[in-house]
Design a protein around this motif. Sequence first.
Motif, PDB file in Angstrom:
ATOM      1  N   CYS A  42      63.822  37.362  79.907  1.00 54.12           N
ATOM      2  CA  CYS A  42      64.907  38.287  80.245  1.00 54.12           C
ATOM      3  C   CYS A  42      65.075  39.417  79.242  1.00 54.12           C
ATOM      4  O   CYS A  42      65.833  40.348  79.479  1.00 54.12           O
ATOM      5  N   CYS A  93      69.665  31.786  77.498  1.00 52.75           N
ATOM      6  CA  CYS A  93      69.913  33.137  78.018  1.00 52.75           C
ATOM      7  C   CYS A  93      69.554  33.256  79.493  1.00 52.75           C
ATOM      8  O   CYS A  93      70.158  34.018  80.235  1.00 52.75           O
ATOM      9  N   CYS A  94      68.532  32.518  79.927  1.00 52.88           N
ATOM     10  CA  CYS A  94      68.145  32.575  81.334  1.00 52.88           C
ATOM     11  C   CYS A  94      67.457  31.254  81.701  1.00 52.88           C
ATOM     12  O   CYS A  94      67.283  30.393  80.840  1.00 52.88           O
ATOM     13  N   CYS A 113      63.823  36.986  74.096  1.00 48.98           N
ATOM     14  CA  CYS A 113      63.364  36.145  75.199  1.00 48.98           C
ATOM     15  C   CYS A 113      62.336  36.930  75.998  1.00 48.98           C
ATOM     16  O   CYS A 113      62.579  38.078  76.383  1.00 48.98           O
ATOM     17  N   ALA A 122      63.909  30.552  79.657  1.00 52.52           N
ATOM     18  CA  ALA A 122      63.982  31.152  78.323  1.00 52.52           C
ATOM     19  C   ALA A 122      62.700  30.908  77.535  1.00 52.52           C
ATOM     20  O   ALA A 122      62.196  29.789  77.470  1.00 52.52           O
TER      21      ALA A 122
HETATM   22 ZN   LIG Z   1      66.047  34.725  78.596  1.00 55.10          ZN
END
Ligand SMILES: [Zn+2]
Length: 193
Positions: free
Chosen positions: A151, A133-134, A148, A137
């Motif tokens: 984020c 996701c980023c 998460c 994570a």
């Molecule tokens: Zn994330």
Amino acid sequence: MWIEFFEFFSGATMAYLITRIPFLTFPRVKTWNDQFPPHPEPIYIDGHLIQRVLHMRLFYWLALFFAIIPLTFGWISLEHGSAIFGFGLWSVSGWLILSRTTAFIAGEEPPFTKQLAMRLQNVKNISDSDDSCCAFAQPMWEIASVRCKACGKMLLNEPRPDLGRPRSDGWIMGFIRLLVTDGKAFISIDEEE
Ligand SMILES: [Zn+2]
């Protein structure tokens, strides 16, 4: 009348407690929980956690094995002691065996399954990969879902069941809650805040 009720009730309570021994005791030992943050903080999804889910699954099913104890005592009691006490032992342990096996046959999911462990493993794998996701994570299992930490994205819509950590609501309340919920996930107002 009251004596009979009391006998039945003590038999039933005893059977209830005996069948919950694996679930209420083993996972709560301190050394077993050193790698986890204290309850009810979110837990990082890693190998320890996935292992714990599998252990909890084992304890959940061990209850069936422990049900043999009150069934045996119940039988002895029916034969030689108080029939009502024995009946109390029998009805609760029999009900546990029936409800867990029928739920299993009906395809109902118990609170801990191999599939759940696999879904968590999957979240972990994605977080470690390029599809995460980023950049940083950090999947954490919160009370209502896996999110998460970096984020805030929801990664798995799965409320957290009781994972065996010593409970923050103390021995007595924690014990009562576990008896009532049988370890299934629940969200109460004070925990949501
Ligand atoms: Zn994330």
